[in-house]
Design a protein around this motif. Structure first.
Motif, PDB file in Angstrom:
ATOM      1  N   ARG A  10      51.213   1.555  31.410  1.00  0.00           N
ATOM      2  CA  ARG A  10      51.499   0.270  32.061  1.00  0.00           C
ATOM      3  C   ARG A  10      50.855  -0.913  31.343  1.00  0.00           C
ATOM      4  O   ARG A  10      51.273  -2.054  31.523  1.00  0.00           O
ATOM      5  CB  ARG A  10      51.076   0.309  33.533  1.00  0.00           C
ATOM      6  N   PHE A  11      49.820  -0.641  30.542  1.00  0.00           N
ATOM      7  CA  PHE A  11      49.193  -1.754  29.807  1.00  0.00           C
ATOM      8  C   PHE A  11      49.980  -2.127  28.552  1.00  0.00           C
ATOM      9  O   PHE A  11      49.709  -3.146  27.928  1.00  0.00           O
ATOM     10  CB  PHE A  11      47.754  -1.390  29.408  1.00  0.00           C
ATOM     11  N   VAL A  12      50.919  -1.259  28.163  1.00  0.00           N
ATOM     12  CA  VAL A  12      51.696  -1.509  26.942  1.00  0.00           C
ATOM     13  C   VAL A  12      53.125  -1.917  27.298  1.00  0.00           C
ATOM     14  O   VAL A  12      53.662  -2.888  26.760  1.00  0.00           O
ATOM     15  CB  VAL A  12      51.740  -0.229  26.061  1.00  0.00           C
ATOM     16  N   SER A  46      45.960   7.277  22.220  1.00  0.00           N
ATOM     17  CA  SER A  46      45.705   8.049  23.437  1.00  0.00           C
ATOM     18  C   SER A  46      45.548   7.146  24.659  1.00  0.00           C
ATOM     19  O   SER A  46      45.999   7.502  25.750  1.00  0.00           O
ATOM     20  CB  SER A  46      44.516   8.998  23.267  1.00  0.00           C
ATOM     21  N   LEU A  47      44.944   5.950  24.490  1.00  0.00           N
ATOM     22  CA  LEU A  47      44.841   5.025  25.633  1.00  0.00           C
ATOM     23  C   LEU A  47      46.231   4.585  26.078  1.00  0.00           C
ATOM     24  O   LEU A  47      46.539   4.555  27.274  1.00  0.00           O
ATOM     25  CB  LEU A  47      44.006   3.793  25.263  1.00  0.00           C
ATOM     26  N   ALA A  48      47.089   4.270  25.098  1.00  0.00           N
ATOM     27  CA  ALA A  48      48.451   3.821  25.428  1.00  0.00           C
ATOM     28  C   ALA A  48      49.227   4.954  26.089  1.00  0.00           C
ATOM     29  O   ALA A  48      50.042   4.718  26.989  1.00  0.00           O
ATOM     30  CB  ALA A  48      49.167   3.346  24.167  1.00  0.00           C
ATOM     31  N   PRO A 107      33.928   1.704  37.061  1.00  0.00           N
ATOM     32  CA  PRO A 107      32.966   0.606  37.273  1.00  0.00           C
ATOM     33  C   PRO A 107      31.793   0.635  36.288  1.00  0.00           C
ATOM     34  O   PRO A 107      31.176  -0.394  36.035  1.00  0.00           O
ATOM     35  CB  PRO A 107      32.493   0.830  38.708  1.00  0.00           C
ATOM     36  N   ASP A 108      31.483   1.810  35.728  1.00  0.00           N
ATOM     37  CA  ASP A 108      30.346   1.870  34.793  1.00  0.00           C
ATOM     38  C   ASP A 108      30.775   1.790  33.331  1.00  0.00           C
ATOM     39  O   ASP A 108      29.976   2.050  32.434  1.00  0.00           O
ATOM     40  CB  ASP A 108      29.509   3.141  35.039  1.00  0.00           C
ATOM     41  N   ALA A 109      32.032   1.399  33.070  1.00  0.00           N
ATOM     42  CA  ALA A 109      32.482   1.264  31.672  1.00  0.00           C
ATOM     43  C   ALA A 109      31.685   0.164  30.980  1.00  0.00           C
ATOM     44  O   ALA A 109      31.340  -0.856  31.590  1.00  0.00           O
ATOM     45  CB  ALA A 109      33.970   0.922  31.634  1.00  0.00           C
ATOM     46  N   GLU A 110      31.377   0.395  29.699  1.00  0.00           N
ATOM     47  CA  GLU A 110      30.659  -0.611  28.904  1.00  0.00           C
ATOM     48  C   GLU A 110      31.679  -1.292  28.013  1.00  0.00           C
ATOM     49  O   GLU A 110      32.091  -0.744  26.997  1.00  0.00           O
ATOM     50  CB  GLU A 110      29.581   0.070  28.064  1.00  0.00           C
ATOM     51  N   LEU A 111      32.093  -2.477  28.453  1.00  0.00           N
ATOM     52  CA  LEU A 111      33.199  -3.143  27.753  1.00  0.00           C
ATOM     53  C   LEU A 111      32.708  -4.317  26.928  1.00  0.00           C
ATOM     54  O   LEU A 111      31.688  -4.924  27.255  1.00  0.00           O
ATOM     55  CB  LEU A 111      34.221  -3.618  28.793  1.00  0.00           C
ATOM     56  N   PRO A 112      33.425  -4.631  25.874  1.00  0.00           N
ATOM     57  CA  PRO A 112      33.049  -5.796  25.061  1.00  0.00           C
ATOM     58  C   PRO A 112      33.546  -7.073  25.739  1.00  0.00           C
ATOM     59  O   PRO A 112      34.195  -7.015  26.784  1.00  0.00           O
ATOM     60  CB  PRO A 112      33.827  -5.556  23.759  1.00  0.00           C
ATOM     61  N   MET A 169      50.359  -8.515  24.483  1.00  0.00           N
ATOM     62  CA  MET A 169      49.445  -7.494  25.004  1.00  0.00           C
ATOM     63  C   MET A 169      47.987  -7.874  24.722  1.00  0.00           C
ATOM     64  O   MET A 169      47.136  -7.829  25.610  1.00  0.00           O
ATOM     65  CB  MET A 169      49.760  -6.136  24.376  1.00  0.00           C
ATOM     66  N   LEU A 170      47.711  -8.266  23.485  1.00  0.00           N
ATOM     67  CA  LEU A 170      46.313  -8.525  23.103  1.00  0.00           C
ATOM     68  C   LEU A 170      45.756  -9.774  23.795  1.00  0.00           C
ATOM     69  O   LEU A 170      44.552  -9.841  24.069  1.00  0.00           O
ATOM     70  CB  LEU A 170      46.194  -8.655  21.583  1.00  0.00           C
ATOM     71  N   ALA A 171      46.609 -10.745  24.107  1.00  0.00           N
ATOM     72  CA  ALA A 171      46.138 -11.959  24.790  1.00  0.00           C
ATOM     73  C   ALA A 171      45.587 -11.615  26.176  1.00  0.00           C
ATOM     74  O   ALA A 171      44.793 -12.364  26.739  1.00  0.00           O
ATOM     75  CB  ALA A 171      47.262 -12.981  24.886  1.00  0.00           C
TER      76      ALA A 171
END
Ligand code: HEM
Length: 180
Positions: free
Chosen positions: A84-86, A77-79, A112-117, A95-97
């Motif tokens: 454009r990210f794929v 679903s993200l892709a 801006p409030d996303a909690e990312l790793p 892509m993963l790099a």
């Protein structure tokens, strides 16, 4: 955690099992949000942990496997939402790099409030890509599913291994990807 992650999870459960199971999970979890997620809202990530544990109890799959399964679906679903990210990448390594320096940087601008790793990326040789995952949310298995689906998206042919980076779950995990 952004609401879109929750809405994707519940949609996947509905498609894979049934709308009744979605209702059952939401009711059994006693969620502070009441389970009414909007894609732009932000919710406590522990609600996702509760939903995963509840689905695990009903399917008999360990929570780690449920989260990995969800990661594979989430990638689709993200892709789909952010092609454009794929597009434009020749392979999964390319892509993963860029997950840390490109993709999640753009995600941060959108939300801006996303909690990312945090991913530390290295390329020890031409055959190998190493991703060191760290996050206070300890969603290593979700990352594993996302990585698996990304590899499949570019035709497979990459072996993915996950090992802990330390004695506790909070230490994160190392993903070693080797071209076959
Ligand atoms: C189309 C590409 C991608 C987009 C648009 C994207 C976007 C996002 C968004 C919006 C979140 C939720 C942030 C929040 O809950 O507040 C997220 C979280 C996450 N992303 Fe990505 N992502 C992408 C690809 C990937 C890939 C390929 C990986 C694996 C290497 C990954 C790993 C993760 C993980 C593990 C999380 C959960 C948060 C955490 O662990 O702390 N993402 N991403």
């Amino acid at each position: 955690m952004k609401g879109m992650v929750f809405t994707e999870f519940l949609e996947l459960v509905e498609r894979t099992w049934s709308p009744a199971l979605v209702d059952e999970l939401v009711e059994s979890c006693d969620l502070p949000s009441g389970g009414a997620y909007t894609s732009v809202g932000t919710y406590d990530h522990r609600e996702m942990v509760s939903l995963v544990v509840a689905l695990s109890a009903r399917t008999g799959q360990p929570p780690d496997d449920v989260l990995q399964w969800f990661g594979r679906g989430l990638f689709g679903s993200l892709a789909g939402s952010y092609p454009r990210f794929v597009d434009g990448h020749a392979d999964a390594f390319s892509m993963l790099a860029g997950i840390e320096a490109v993709i999640h940087v753009e995600v941060r601008k959108l939300y801006p409030d996303a909690e990312l790793p945090v991913f530390k990326i290295s390329r020890p040789d031409a055959q190998t890509l190493v991703l060191d995952y760290r996050s206070p949310r300890c969603l290593d298995a979700l990352a594993h599913g996302l990585i698996d689906a990304c590899v499949e998206r570019f035709g497979g042919g990459v072996h993915v291994q996950r090992v802990p980076l330390g004695p506790t779950h909070a230490d994160g995990s190392r993903f070693t990807l080797v071209l076959q």
